[in-house]
Write a protein that holds these residues in place. Sequence first.
Motif, PDB file in Angstrom:
ATOM      1  N   ASP A  44       6.165   1.093   7.143  1.00  0.00           N
ATOM      2  CA  ASP A  44       4.902   0.809   6.711  1.00  0.00           C
ATOM      3  C   ASP A  44       4.421   1.834   5.657  1.00  0.00           C
ATOM      4  O   ASP A  44       3.787   2.660   5.999  1.00  0.00           O
ATOM      5  CB  ASP A  44       4.034   0.587   8.020  1.00  0.00           C
ATOM      6  CG  ASP A  44       2.598   0.349   7.693  1.00  0.00           C
ATOM      7  OD1 ASP A  44       2.324  -0.151   6.726  1.00  0.00           O
ATOM      8  OD2 ASP A  44       1.716   0.293   8.604  1.00  0.00           O
ATOM      9  N   ASP A  45       4.420   1.590   4.343  1.00  0.00           N
ATOM     10  CA  ASP A  45       4.625   0.282   3.654  1.00  0.00           C
ATOM     11  C   ASP A  45       5.699   0.405   2.712  1.00  0.00           C
ATOM     12  O   ASP A  45       5.597  -0.266   1.766  1.00  0.00           O
ATOM     13  CB  ASP A  45       3.192  -0.329   3.331  1.00  0.00           C
ATOM     14  CG  ASP A  45       3.435  -1.699   3.085  1.00  0.00           C
ATOM     15  OD1 ASP A  45       4.267  -2.416   3.671  1.00  0.00           O
ATOM     16  OD2 ASP A  45       2.655  -2.075   2.097  1.00  0.00           O
TER      17      ASP A  45
ATOM     18  N   GLU B 240       3.896  -6.206   4.105  1.00  0.00           N
ATOM     19  CA  GLU B 240       3.660  -5.615   5.294  1.00  0.00           C
ATOM     20  C   GLU B 240       4.861  -5.599   6.357  1.00  0.00           C
ATOM     21  O   GLU B 240       5.374  -6.929   6.086  1.00  0.00           O
ATOM     22  CB  GLU B 240       2.451  -5.674   5.942  1.00  0.00           C
ATOM     23  CG  GLU B 240       1.014  -5.625   5.436  1.00  0.00           C
ATOM     24  CD  GLU B 240       0.608  -3.806   5.582  1.00  0.00           C
ATOM     25  OE1 GLU B 240       1.622  -3.192   6.259  1.00  0.00           O
ATOM     26  OE2 GLU B 240      -0.314  -3.689   5.087  1.00  0.00           O
TER      27      GLU B 240
ATOM     28  N   HIS C  58       0.810  -1.169  -0.135  1.00  0.00           N
ATOM     29  CA  HIS C  58      -0.003  -0.019  -0.054  1.00  0.00           C
ATOM     30  C   HIS C  58       0.814   1.364   0.007  1.00  0.00           C
ATOM     31  O   HIS C  58       2.027   1.402   0.438  1.00  0.00           O
ATOM     32  CB  HIS C  58      -1.040   0.150   1.107  1.00  0.00           C
ATOM     33  CG  HIS C  58      -0.506   0.007   2.439  1.00  0.00           C
ATOM     34  ND1 HIS C  58      -0.199   1.315   3.158  1.00  0.00           N
ATOM     35  CD2 HIS C  58       0.037  -0.815   3.270  1.00  0.00           C
ATOM     36  CE1 HIS C  58       0.359   0.745   4.309  1.00  0.00           C
ATOM     37  NE2 HIS C  58       0.519  -0.314   4.605  1.00  0.00           N
TER      38      HIS C  58
ATOM     39  N   GLU D  52      -5.045   1.712   2.349  1.00  0.00           N
ATOM     40  CA  GLU D  52      -5.061   0.461   3.110  1.00  0.00           C
ATOM     41  C   GLU D  52      -5.316   0.853   4.772  1.00  0.00           C
ATOM     42  O   GLU D  52      -5.856   0.165   5.520  1.00  0.00           O
ATOM     43  CB  GLU D  52      -3.709  -0.038   2.979  1.00  0.00           C
ATOM     44  CG  GLU D  52      -3.656  -1.403   3.728  1.00  0.00           C
ATOM     45  CD  GLU D  52      -3.256  -1.367   5.403  1.00  0.00           C
ATOM     46  OE1 GLU D  52      -3.615  -2.384   5.892  1.00  0.00           O
ATOM     47  OE2 GLU D  52      -2.750  -0.493   5.519  1.00  0.00           O
ATOM     48  N   GLU D  53      -4.676   2.225   5.188  1.00  0.00           N
ATOM     49  CA  GLU D  53      -4.659   2.379   6.445  1.00  0.00           C
ATOM     50  C   GLU D  53      -6.108   2.743   7.040  1.00  0.00           C
ATOM     51  O   GLU D  53      -6.145   2.948   8.338  1.00  0.00           O
ATOM     52  CB  GLU D  53      -3.743   3.665   6.737  1.00  0.00           C
ATOM     53  CG  GLU D  53      -2.251   3.296   6.361  1.00  0.00           C
ATOM     54  CD  GLU D  53      -1.508   2.423   7.481  1.00  0.00           C
ATOM     55  OE1 GLU D  53      -2.464   1.979   8.258  1.00  0.00           O
ATOM     56  OE2 GLU D  53      -0.473   2.104   7.141  1.00  0.00           O
TER      57      GLU D  53
HETATM   58 ZN   LIG Z   1       0.825  -1.292   6.148  1.00  0.00          ZN
END
Ligand SMILES: [Zn+2]
Length: 386
Positions: free
Chosen positions: A114-115, A172, A84, A148-149
Amino acid sequence: MSVITRERAEQILAELVAIPSVNPMDRPYTGTVPVERAVIEYLEALLTPYGVAMTRQAVSATHENLLVTLPGEASGPATLFEAHIDTVPAEDWPDRAFTPRVEGDRLYGRGACDDKASLTAMLLAVIDLLESGSRPPQPVLLLAAGDEEHGQSGIACFREAGIDIARGIFGEPTNLAPIVQHKGVLRWDITVHGKSAHSSRPELGLNAIDGAVAVIGALRAHQEALQRDYTSPLLTGPTLTVTMIHGGRIRNAVPDECTLSVDFRVPPGMALEAAHAAVVDQVSRLGWQVTHHPPQAAAPALNTPPDHPFAQQVLAICQRHAGSGIRLEGAPYGTDAAWIADRAPALVLGPGSIATAHAVDEHVDLNEVVTCARIYREILLANPLP
Ligand SMILES: [Zn+2]
């Protein structure tokens, strides 16, 4: 010469960190283009010289994906690599979050771990294949996913497109251990209703905060019962966590309303709807008037069997590159992987530690990014097992 080097990893990761792609999360977004746009333009510029097919997927006014396609020796379902490209905000370290800095082997910055570390490793693996002229046995899709978050709308949009997938690796921070199982999550608000009254005469009202305390107690008891019933060698049990509470209007009135936000982590094998219904039932027994609001988030669990040939194949590759101590693991947090897991075996695997993700001075070890790129490259070139 291979492009999978520490210098190249540092360069690409630093460039990615220097491009903010902060997810607005719950807050209104005032930008004129999707939050991921600048990262997508960077990726397009990086990969254009190799002549690969790239498609932007419009997810919403706020979010966007980039899908990169590499042909394989054979046609047919693809190997999906996903990382992501949105990050969480960095309001607790704005002075340095987007200025990548290297100290020793570590690269610091928002998204360093991340990420964008996983994304960097995937880019290195793919560029290495393209430069060396090696063709993977199956087509490869590299999905740089948005959102994604917060809403996981990027992977949901990809899923809607119905593209045939044979297997999936979701980058991840797992410290190079393949994750086969993780929990799903359900988040919703519960409003407890009472009756307001002058606080000098509380007996005339019904205190909604008292009701909320009773609800919290019921949630705790339910969590304990669920944890007694659930055992797994890879995962901790279900958790029900109250993450926000809002109640009362003024200091001198009995509150008529109190709202709790609930974060319910549900292990594989436990259906989200039934698990939710059981909580609603427990709360209803308290006798308070409550409203359960529609879920703000509902994401499935990941449940790839540890003995699946793909899991075993990836484990062997990871052990060869990162040491025989690497094991298949479970994770308490959720990822995009669960969104394709009903269609193809999916694993979560990437460099860096979840312990530094979302934290001040997030960082990753660049050597781990390089090792991960070598692992990804080998997975891309591996023949799928029956
Ligand atoms: Zn992530």
